[in-house]
Design a protein around this motif. Structure first.
Motif, PDB file in Angstrom:
ATOM      1  N   TRP A   1      13.311  31.580  22.794  1.00 30.51           N
ATOM      2  CA  TRP A   1      12.049  31.533  23.537  1.00 30.51           C
ATOM      3  C   TRP A   1      11.562  30.099  23.713  1.00 30.51           C
ATOM      4  O   TRP A   1      10.713  29.819  24.552  1.00 30.51           O
ATOM      5  CB  TRP A   1      10.973  32.344  22.817  1.00 30.51           C
ATOM      6  N   LEU A   2      12.074  29.188  22.904  1.00 38.38           N
ATOM      7  CA  LEU A   2      11.640  27.796  22.959  1.00 38.38           C
ATOM      8  C   LEU A   2      12.601  26.917  23.744  1.00 38.38           C
ATOM      9  O   LEU A   2      12.294  25.773  24.052  1.00 38.38           O
ATOM     10  CB  LEU A   2      11.497  27.245  21.530  1.00 38.38           C
ATOM     11  N   ALA A   3      13.777  27.460  24.070  1.00 44.32           N
ATOM     12  CA  ALA A   3      14.807  26.680  24.746  1.00 44.32           C
ATOM     13  C   ALA A   3      14.673  26.797  26.258  1.00 44.32           C
ATOM     14  O   ALA A   3      14.076  27.726  26.780  1.00 44.32           O
ATOM     15  CB  ALA A   3      16.178  27.177  24.311  1.00 44.32           C
ATOM     16  N   GLY A   4      15.252  25.837  26.941  1.00 44.09           N
ATOM     17  CA  GLY A   4      15.343  25.910  28.390  1.00 44.09           C
ATOM     18  C   GLY A   4      14.254  25.152  29.112  1.00 44.09           C
ATOM     19  O   GLY A   4      13.497  24.376  28.528  1.00 44.09           O
ATOM     20  N   ASP A   5      14.202  25.395  30.410  1.00 44.97           N
ATOM     21  CA  ASP A   5      13.230  24.730  31.273  1.00 44.97           C
ATOM     22  C   ASP A   5      11.829  25.204  30.927  1.00 44.97           C
ATOM     23  O   ASP A   5      11.616  26.387  30.654  1.00 44.97           O
ATOM     24  CB  ASP A   5      13.495  25.059  32.748  1.00 44.97           C
ATOM     25  N   ALA A   6      10.888  24.289  30.959  1.00 45.56           N
ATOM     26  CA  ALA A   6       9.486  24.652  30.726  1.00 45.56           C
ATOM     27  C   ALA A   6       9.001  25.503  31.901  1.00 45.56           C
ATOM     28  O   ALA A   6       9.444  25.320  33.043  1.00 45.56           O
ATOM     29  CB  ALA A   6       8.628  23.399  30.604  1.00 45.56           C
ATOM     30  N   LEU A   7       8.118  26.418  31.603  1.00 43.29           N
ATOM     31  CA  LEU A   7       7.541  27.267  32.642  1.00 43.29           C
ATOM     32  C   LEU A   7       6.590  26.405  33.468  1.00 43.29           C
ATOM     33  O   LEU A   7       5.482  26.106  33.060  1.00 43.29           O
ATOM     34  CB  LEU A   7       6.799  28.454  32.015  1.00 43.29           C
ATOM     35  N   ASP A   8       7.082  25.970  34.624  1.00 41.06           N
ATOM     36  CA  ASP A   8       6.351  25.067  35.503  1.00 41.06           C
ATOM     37  C   ASP A   8       6.561  25.571  36.924  1.00 41.06           C
ATOM     38  O   ASP A   8       7.685  25.557  37.437  1.00 41.06           O
ATOM     39  CB  ASP A   8       6.889  23.646  35.331  1.00 41.06           C
ATOM     40  N   VAL A   9       5.492  26.016  37.561  1.00 44.19           N
ATOM     41  CA  VAL A   9       5.600  26.624  38.885  1.00 44.19           C
ATOM     42  C   VAL A   9       6.264  25.677  39.873  1.00 44.19           C
ATOM     43  O   VAL A   9       7.117  26.096  40.668  1.00 44.19           O
ATOM     44  CB  VAL A   9       4.207  27.072  39.396  1.00 44.19           C
ATOM     45  N   GLN A  10       5.924  24.401  39.842  1.00 42.98           N
ATOM     46  CA  GLN A  10       6.522  23.432  40.769  1.00 42.98           C
ATOM     47  C   GLN A  10       8.042  23.394  40.610  1.00 42.98           C
ATOM     48  O   GLN A  10       8.775  23.377  41.589  1.00 42.98           O
ATOM     49  CB  GLN A  10       5.917  22.044  40.533  1.00 42.98           C
ATOM     50  N   LYS A  11       8.516  23.433  39.356  1.00 41.25           N
ATOM     51  CA  LYS A  11       9.963  23.395  39.120  1.00 41.25           C
ATOM     52  C   LYS A  11      10.634  24.725  39.432  1.00 41.25           C
ATOM     53  O   LYS A  11      11.833  24.770  39.677  1.00 41.25           O
ATOM     54  CB  LYS A  11      10.257  22.954  37.691  1.00 41.25           C
ATOM     55  N   LEU A  12       9.857  25.804  39.394  1.00 44.56           N
ATOM     56  CA  LEU A  12      10.420  27.090  39.798  1.00 44.56           C
ATOM     57  C   LEU A  12      10.607  27.145  41.314  1.00 44.56           C
ATOM     58  O   LEU A  12      11.474  27.860  41.807  1.00 44.56           O
ATOM     59  CB  LEU A  12       9.514  28.240  39.357  1.00 44.56           C
ATOM     60  N   LEU A  13       9.825  26.397  42.055  1.00 38.66           N
ATOM     61  CA  LEU A  13       9.873  26.423  43.518  1.00 38.66           C
ATOM     62  C   LEU A  13      10.745  25.339  44.129  1.00 38.66           C
ATOM     63  O   LEU A  13      11.234  25.502  45.251  1.00 38.66           O
ATOM     64  CB  LEU A  13       8.457  26.323  44.088  1.00 38.66           C
ATOM     65  N   TYR A  14      10.914  24.203  43.399  1.00 35.35           N
ATOM     66  CA  TYR A  14      11.678  23.072  43.932  1.00 35.35           C
ATOM     67  C   TYR A  14      12.503  22.424  42.840  1.00 35.35           C
ATOM     68  O   TYR A  14      12.069  22.323  41.697  1.00 35.35           O
ATOM     69  CB  TYR A  14      10.734  22.002  44.521  1.00 35.35           C
ATOM     70  N   THR A  15      13.696  21.926  43.220  1.00 40.68           N
ATOM     71  CA  THR A  15      14.516  21.163  42.289  1.00 40.68           C
ATOM     72  C   THR A  15      13.888  19.779  42.118  1.00 40.68           C
ATOM     73  O   THR A  15      12.966  19.411  42.861  1.00 40.68           O
ATOM     74  CB  THR A  15      15.954  20.995  42.812  1.00 40.68           C
ATOM     75  N   ASP A  16      14.417  18.988  41.185  1.00 40.87           N
ATOM     76  CA  ASP A  16      13.904  17.633  40.976  1.00 40.87           C
ATOM     77  C   ASP A  16      14.067  16.772  42.224  1.00 40.87           C
ATOM     78  O   ASP A  16      13.293  15.849  42.456  1.00 40.87           O
ATOM     79  CB  ASP A  16      14.592  16.967  39.787  1.00 40.87           C
TER      80      ASP A  16
END
Length: 188
Positions: free
Chosen positions: A151-166
């Motif tokens: 539950w602590l691993a992976g990408d942070a829950l960030d709406v911007q990153k869910l919608l767009y790559t870096d």
């Protein structure tokens, strides 16, 4: 008989255009079956616009607290529950200072909140230290549970990153919760 996308009238060129235009990512919070999504690594402070909007801030705090309490098995009314009110006050205080506490920080703040009063009551009258320790132990149980590190691993829950790559490419994000129990689904 045609199978898959072709049956729906999608030709290879159109499918390739979609692949070129957007990245498709399947997230699996609490699991490593897909791309890990950390929903508990930190309770990130919301942007300034949310902090300035009292209604949006209240909703963000309420949903964060309700999800956390659901994970520890506490069904809490936002108006009547001492647990919900305390955790809401802790998040509100942290976020207004621009802080993004992690779960360990929240546990510490439950034991020693950064304030002396809740409403008109002093902290000890509202929620005694012994009872706050019990709540901290329940939340700590999440961190101590076998397998919880996923539950602590992976990408942070960030709406911007869910919608767009870096790089700014659009992303189609699919969050799969089929593998979770009811409390975990509600949290996500």
């Amino acid at each position: 008989m045609e199978q898959g996308p072709r049956r729906g009238g999608q030709d290879r060129a159109r499918i390739q255009r979609l692949r070129d235009a957007a990245e498709v990512t399947i997230y699996t919070p609490g699991s490593e079956a897909g791309r890990a999504l950390s929903v508990l690594r930190s309770f990130a402070a919301p942007p300034a616009e949310t902090l300035a909007d009292a209604t949006a801030l209240k909703e963000r705090i309420a949903s964060s607290v309700a999800g956390l309490l659901a994970l520890v098995g506490i069904e809490a009314d936002p108006i009547k529950s001492r647990e919900h009110i305390l955790l809401s006050a802790i998040l509100d205080a942290a976020w207004r200072k621009g802080q993004s506490p992690d779960l360990a920080g929240i546990i510490q703040a439950v034991q020693k909140p950064p304030f002396d009063k809740i409403g008109v009551f002093d902290l000890e009258s509202f929620y005694a230290a012994k009872d706050r320790t019990d709540l901290a132990l329940r939340i700590n149980g999440l961190l101590a549970a076998p397998g919880f590190e996923s539950w602590l691993a992976g990408d942070a829950l960030d709406v911007q990153k869910l919608l767009y790559t870096d790089s700014g490419k659009p992303r189609i994000s699919i969050i799969s919760i089929a593998h979770l129990n009811d409390a975990e689904r509600m949290f996500v």
